[in-house]
Design a protein around this motif. Sequence first.
Motif, short mmCIF file in Angstrom:
data_model
loop_
_atom_site.label_atom_id
_atom_site.label_comp_id
_atom_site.label_asym_id
_atom_site.label_seq_id
_atom_site.Cartn_x
_atom_site.Cartn_y
_atom_site.Cartn_z
N ASP A 177 -28.43 13.61 -58.56
CA ASP A 177 -29.46 14.53 -58.07
C ASP A 177 -29.68 15.71 -59.01
O ASP A 177 -30.77 16.26 -59.07
CB ASP A 177 -29.06 15.03 -56.68
CG ASP A 177 -30.23 15.60 -55.90
OD1 ASP A 177 -31.32 15.00 -55.95
OD2 ASP A 177 -30.04 16.64 -55.26
N ILE A 178 -28.65 16.08 -59.77
CA ILE A 178 -28.79 17.15 -60.76
C ILE A 178 -29.81 16.76 -61.84
O ILE A 178 -30.61 17.57 -62.28
CB ILE A 178 -27.44 17.47 -61.41
CG1 ILE A 178 -26.49 18.11 -60.41
CG2 ILE A 178 -27.62 18.39 -62.63
CD1 ILE A 178 -25.05 18.21 -60.90
N PHE A 179 -29.79 15.49 -62.21
CA PHE A 179 -30.58 15.02 -63.34
C PHE A 179 -31.92 14.40 -62.95
O PHE A 179 -32.81 14.29 -63.80
CB PHE A 179 -29.78 14.02 -64.17
CG PHE A 179 -28.54 14.61 -64.75
CD1 PHE A 179 -28.62 15.51 -65.81
CD2 PHE A 179 -27.30 14.32 -64.24
CE1 PHE A 179 -27.48 16.09 -66.35
CE2 PHE A 179 -26.14 14.88 -64.77
CZ PHE A 179 -26.24 15.77 -65.82
N TYR B 190 -15.84 8.71 -55.07
CA TYR B 190 -16.60 9.22 -53.93
C TYR B 190 -18.10 9.03 -54.18
O TYR B 190 -18.66 9.60 -55.12
CB TYR B 190 -16.33 10.70 -53.72
CG TYR B 190 -14.95 11.06 -53.21
CD1 TYR B 190 -13.85 10.23 -53.41
CD2 TYR B 190 -14.75 12.24 -52.54
CE1 TYR B 190 -12.60 10.58 -52.95
CE2 TYR B 190 -13.49 12.61 -52.08
CZ TYR B 190 -12.42 11.76 -52.28
OH TYR B 190 -11.19 12.12 -51.82
N LEU B 191 -18.74 8.27 -53.32
CA LEU B 191 -20.17 8.01 -53.47
C LEU B 191 -20.98 9.29 -53.38
O LEU B 191 -21.94 9.48 -54.14
CB LEU B 191 -20.64 7.01 -52.41
CG LEU B 191 -22.12 6.66 -52.43
CD1 LEU B 191 -22.51 6.04 -53.78
CD2 LEU B 191 -22.46 5.72 -51.29
N ASN B 192 -20.60 10.21 -52.49
CA ASN B 192 -21.38 11.44 -52.36
C ASN B 192 -21.35 12.26 -53.65
O ASN B 192 -22.32 12.93 -53.99
CB ASN B 192 -20.90 12.27 -51.16
CG ASN B 192 -19.51 12.84 -51.35
OD1 ASN B 192 -18.63 12.21 -51.96
ND2 ASN B 192 -19.28 14.02 -50.80
N GLN B 193 -20.25 12.21 -54.39
CA GLN B 193 -20.17 12.94 -55.66
C GLN B 193 -21.09 12.31 -56.70
O GLN B 193 -21.79 13.01 -57.43
CB GLN B 193 -18.73 12.99 -56.16
CG GLN B 193 -17.81 13.80 -55.30
CD GLN B 193 -18.16 15.27 -55.29
OE1 GLN B 193 -18.36 15.89 -56.34
NE2 GLN B 193 -18.27 15.85 -54.10
N GLU C 9 -17.21 20.43 -61.22
CA GLU C 9 -16.78 20.37 -62.61
C GLU C 9 -17.96 20.10 -63.54
O GLU C 9 -18.06 20.68 -64.63
CB GLU C 9 -15.72 19.28 -62.80
CG GLU C 9 -14.42 19.58 -62.10
CD GLU C 9 -13.45 18.41 -62.20
OE1 GLU C 9 -13.38 17.76 -63.26
OE2 GLU C 9 -12.75 18.14 -61.21
N THR C 10 -18.87 19.23 -63.11
CA THR C 10 -20.04 18.90 -63.93
C THR C 10 -20.96 20.11 -64.07
O THR C 10 -21.43 20.41 -65.18
CB THR C 10 -20.80 17.71 -63.33
OG1 THR C 10 -19.91 16.58 -63.25
CG2 THR C 10 -22.01 17.34 -64.16
N PHE D 213 -15.33 9.73 -60.01
CA PHE D 213 -16.04 10.58 -59.07
C PHE D 213 -15.06 11.02 -57.99
O PHE D 213 -14.83 10.33 -57.02
CB PHE D 213 -17.25 9.85 -58.48
CG PHE D 213 -18.29 9.53 -59.51
CD1 PHE D 213 -19.06 10.55 -60.06
CD2 PHE D 213 -18.49 8.24 -59.95
CE1 PHE D 213 -20.02 10.26 -61.02
CE2 PHE D 213 -19.44 7.95 -60.90
CZ PHE D 213 -20.21 8.96 -61.44
N ALA D 214 -14.47 12.19 -58.20
CA ALA D 214 -13.47 12.75 -57.30
C ALA D 214 -14.11 13.85 -56.45
O ALA D 214 -15.30 14.16 -56.59
CB ALA D 214 -12.30 13.30 -58.10
#
Length: 70
Positions: free
Chosen positions: A63-65, A54-57, A27-28, A20-21
């Motif tokens: 959240d997308i899913f 990165y936790l926020n990533q 990118e996802t 998770f960068a």
Amino acid sequence: SVDTAIMTDNQTGYINITRFAETTTEETVAALKKLSAQGMKRLVVDLRNNPGGYLNQAYMIADIFLNDEK
């Protein structure tokens, strides 16, 4: 951080997220758009051997899913 985004058959997309960068969410989303354009109906998200990052990533990808009620 999204190493692989391919169709495994005519309906199944596969995305491998290796960490998770800072740009993982972008990118996802790009990978999902690409796979959707190829006819994706279902998706495998592979997080094996992902050490984190990165936790926020990670949160934004989840959240997308997941809808707001989850």
